[in-house]
Design an enzyme around this catalytic site. Structure first.
Site, mmCIF file in Angstrom:
data_model
loop_
_atom_site.group_PDB
_atom_site.id
_atom_site.type_symbol
_atom_site.label_atom_id
_atom_site.label_comp_id
_atom_site.label_asym_id
_atom_site.label_seq_id
_atom_site.Cartn_x
_atom_site.Cartn_y
_atom_site.Cartn_z
ATOM 1 N N ASP A 187 0.820 -1.211 0.000
ATOM 2 C CA ASP A 187 0.000 0.000 0.000
ATOM 3 C C ASP A 187 0.853 1.261 0.000
ATOM 4 O O ASP A 187 1.977 1.268 0.502
ATOM 5 C CB ASP A 187 -0.913 -0.021 1.241
ATOM 6 C CG ASP A 187 -2.068 0.957 1.116
ATOM 7 O OD1 ASP A 187 -2.360 1.418 -0.008
ATOM 8 O OD2 ASP A 187 -2.687 1.265 2.155
ATOM 9 N N GLY A 188 0.314 2.322 -0.568
ATOM 10 C CA GLY A 188 0.966 3.635 -0.501
ATOM 11 C C GLY A 188 1.528 4.156 -1.815
ATOM 12 O O GLY A 188 2.203 5.194 -1.816
ATOM 13 N N ARG A 204 -0.498 9.883 -9.349
ATOM 14 C CA ARG A 204 -0.710 8.582 -8.686
ATOM 15 C C ARG A 204 -0.228 7.405 -9.526
ATOM 16 O O ARG A 204 0.315 6.434 -9.017
ATOM 17 C CB ARG A 204 -2.207 8.340 -8.439
ATOM 18 C CG ARG A 204 -2.838 9.083 -7.306
ATOM 19 C CD ARG A 204 -4.294 8.626 -7.170
ATOM 20 N NE ARG A 204 -4.386 7.206 -6.856
ATOM 21 C CZ ARG A 204 -4.262 6.707 -5.638
ATOM 22 N NH1 ARG A 204 -4.069 7.494 -4.609
ATOM 23 N NH2 ARG A 204 -4.352 5.410 -5.437
ATOM 24 N N GLU A 243 -12.445 -4.445 -4.107
ATOM 25 C CA GLU A 243 -12.886 -3.056 -3.904
ATOM 26 C C GLU A 243 -12.164 -2.070 -4.833
ATOM 27 O O GLU A 243 -12.682 -1.006 -5.131
ATOM 28 C CB GLU A 243 -12.662 -2.633 -2.450
ATOM 29 C CG GLU A 243 -13.593 -3.305 -1.447
ATOM 30 C CD GLU A 243 -13.237 -4.752 -1.152
ATOM 31 O OE1 GLU A 243 -12.057 -5.143 -1.339
ATOM 32 O OE2 GLU A 243 -14.142 -5.517 -0.760
ATOM 33 N N ASN A 244 -10.966 -2.431 -5.273
ATOM 34 C CA ASN A 244 -10.205 -1.520 -6.140
ATOM 35 C C ASN A 244 -10.874 -1.286 -7.509
ATOM 36 O O ASN A 244 -10.543 -0.317 -8.204
ATOM 37 C CB ASN A 244 -8.765 -2.021 -6.348
ATOM 38 C CG ASN A 244 -7.878 -1.880 -5.121
ATOM 39 O OD1 ASN A 244 -6.949 -2.668 -4.919
ATOM 40 N ND2 ASN A 244 -8.142 -0.891 -4.270
HETATM 41 C C1 IPE Z 1 -5.472 -2.687 -0.228
HETATM 42 O O1 IPE Z 1 -5.092 -1.356 -0.415
HETATM 43 C C2 IPE Z 1 -5.454 -3.415 -1.530
HETATM 44 C C3 IPE Z 1 -4.135 -3.585 -2.126
HETATM 45 C C4 IPE Z 1 -2.989 -3.269 -1.611
HETATM 46 C C5 IPE Z 1 -4.140 -4.188 -3.431
HETATM 47 P P1 IPE Z 1 -6.178 -0.189 -0.545
HETATM 48 O O2 IPE Z 1 -5.435 1.060 -0.677
HETATM 49 O O3 IPE Z 1 -7.132 -0.533 -1.618
HETATM 50 O O4 IPE Z 1 -6.922 -0.312 0.857
HETATM 51 P P2 IPE Z 1 -7.826 0.733 1.644
HETATM 52 O O5 IPE Z 1 -8.906 1.163 0.706
HETATM 53 O O6 IPE Z 1 -6.947 1.866 2.050
HETATM 54 O O7 IPE Z 1 -8.326 -0.028 2.814
HETATM 55 C C1 IPE Z 2 -1.488 0.307 -3.426
HETATM 56 O O1 IPE Z 2 -1.297 1.684 -3.430
HETATM 57 C C2 IPE Z 2 -1.784 -0.243 -4.795
HETATM 58 C C3 IPE Z 2 -3.176 -0.676 -4.994
HETATM 59 C C4 IPE Z 2 -4.112 -0.681 -4.100
HETATM 60 C C5 IPE Z 2 -3.527 -1.122 -6.328
HETATM 61 P P1 IPE Z 2 -2.519 2.700 -3.424
HETATM 62 O O2 IPE Z 2 -2.904 2.965 -4.827
HETATM 63 O O3 IPE Z 2 -3.607 2.202 -2.564
HETATM 64 O O4 IPE Z 2 -1.844 3.985 -2.801
HETATM 65 P P2 IPE Z 2 -2.468 4.959 -1.708
HETATM 66 O O5 IPE Z 2 -2.938 4.118 -0.575
HETATM 67 O O6 IPE Z 2 -3.587 5.673 -2.378
HETATM 68 O O7 IPE Z 2 -1.357 5.842 -1.330
HETATM 69 MG MG MG Z 3 -4.040 2.433 -0.591
#
Ligand code: IPE
Ligand code: IPE
Ligand code: MG
Length: 245
Positions: A20-21, A33, A67-68
């Site tokens: 994440d991040g 992003r 959810e993504n």
């Molecule tokens: C969790 O990250 C899913 C993955 C890392 C693929 P998200 O960024 O989607 O999670 P939330 O929405 O902050 O809980």
């Molecule tokens: C994790 O990074 C990758 C996926 C969930 C696909 P994020 O895209 O969730 O990055 P943040 O949490 O918005 O920083």
């Molecule tokens: Mg995230």
């Protein structure tokens, strides 16, 4: 950092990571992003190779959740395009590093191109005997458990199994992770302290490790730190400390 003093038995057999991040890291850098996801892909390669070097048998990476799909269309399509490109690009290195690829999730929901590329790399790395890398794609633990309940119910209805014989082993056999052991160590980057619908059944007794490091900055050093933290812990599984020795 060396783990030579630890036996293979003490090392985690199954490490799972909520990567994440990417988005926040990109923003911090004054980038878009989507560029965060590109850098995230490089962190995936680094981490997989570091895990292979450590002899980690199973590494499961949360790459895209059920959810993504709710993210903006361009972000979803960029993630899918990146996936195809990286699968294609990494095949050679995976083969060289003896890495075997698998995938879990509602894979039928993925675009055809992703599914085909995934299938190809899975087939071509099938006989590799090193680290088993599992990508969680369009993965949701509740969806996985729901599917298991449906499949078991159908078997009960058709008298293939009887209700009294349903146990944890049977439930395990109906999850996407049927070929994987329970998670020993779950890592989440980016400072968020939640599970986000990842491997709910399989992390029942996992050690949890949260770090503020954003995924694009994760590397061998960070993985070693997480494993070092894991190795210091006493996993009691309900018993007392005295019973363990
Ligand atoms: C969790 O990250 C899913 C993955 C890392 C693929 P998200 O960024 O989607 O999670 P939330 O929405 O902050 O809980
Ligand atoms: C994790 O990074 C990758 C996926 C969930 C696909 P994020 O895209 O969730 O990055 P943040 O949490 O918005 O920083
Ligand atoms: Mg995230």
């Amino acid at each position: 950092m060396s783990f030579d003093e630890f036996s293979a038995d003490e090392m985690p057999k199954h490490v799972a990571i909520i990567m994440d991040g990417n988005g926040r890291w990109a923003k911090q850098q004054g980038k878009n992003r989507l560029e965060g996801h590109e850098s995230g892909a490089i962190a995936v390669r680094r981490t997989v190779e570091a895990a292979a070097k450590l002899g980690i048998k199973h590494l499961t990476l949360y790459a895209f959740s059920t959810e993504n799909w709710k993210r903006p269309k361009v972000e979803v399509s960029t993630l899918m395009t990146l996936l195809v490109r990286n699968l294609r690009r990494e095949l050679e290195r995976m083969t060289k590093n003896n890495i075997r690829l698998s995938a879990i999730g509602s894979l039928s929901k993925l675009p055809n191109k992703v599914r085909h590329e995934l299938q190809e790399v899975i087939e071509k790395t099938q006989s590799n005997t090193g680290t088993n890398l599992t990508l969680a794609l369009s993965y949701g633990a509740r969806e996985e458990i729901k599917q298991a309940v449906i499949d078991i119910s159908k078997k009960v209805k058709n008298s293939i199994i009887n209700v009294e014989s349903i146990d944890e082993t049977i439930i395990n056999e109906h999850l996407y992770t049927q070929n994987l052991p329970d998670v020993d160590l779950l890592i989440r980057t980016s400072g968020e302290v939640r599970i986000s619908n990842f491997l709910l059944w399989q992390i029942a007794y996992a050690e949890l490790y949260f770090t503020d490091v954003m995924w694009p900055e994760f590397d061998e050093h960070e993985l070693n730190r997480a494993i070092k933290s894991y190795l210091k812990r006493e996993r009691r599984f309900g018993k007392t400390s005295e019973q363990l020795t």
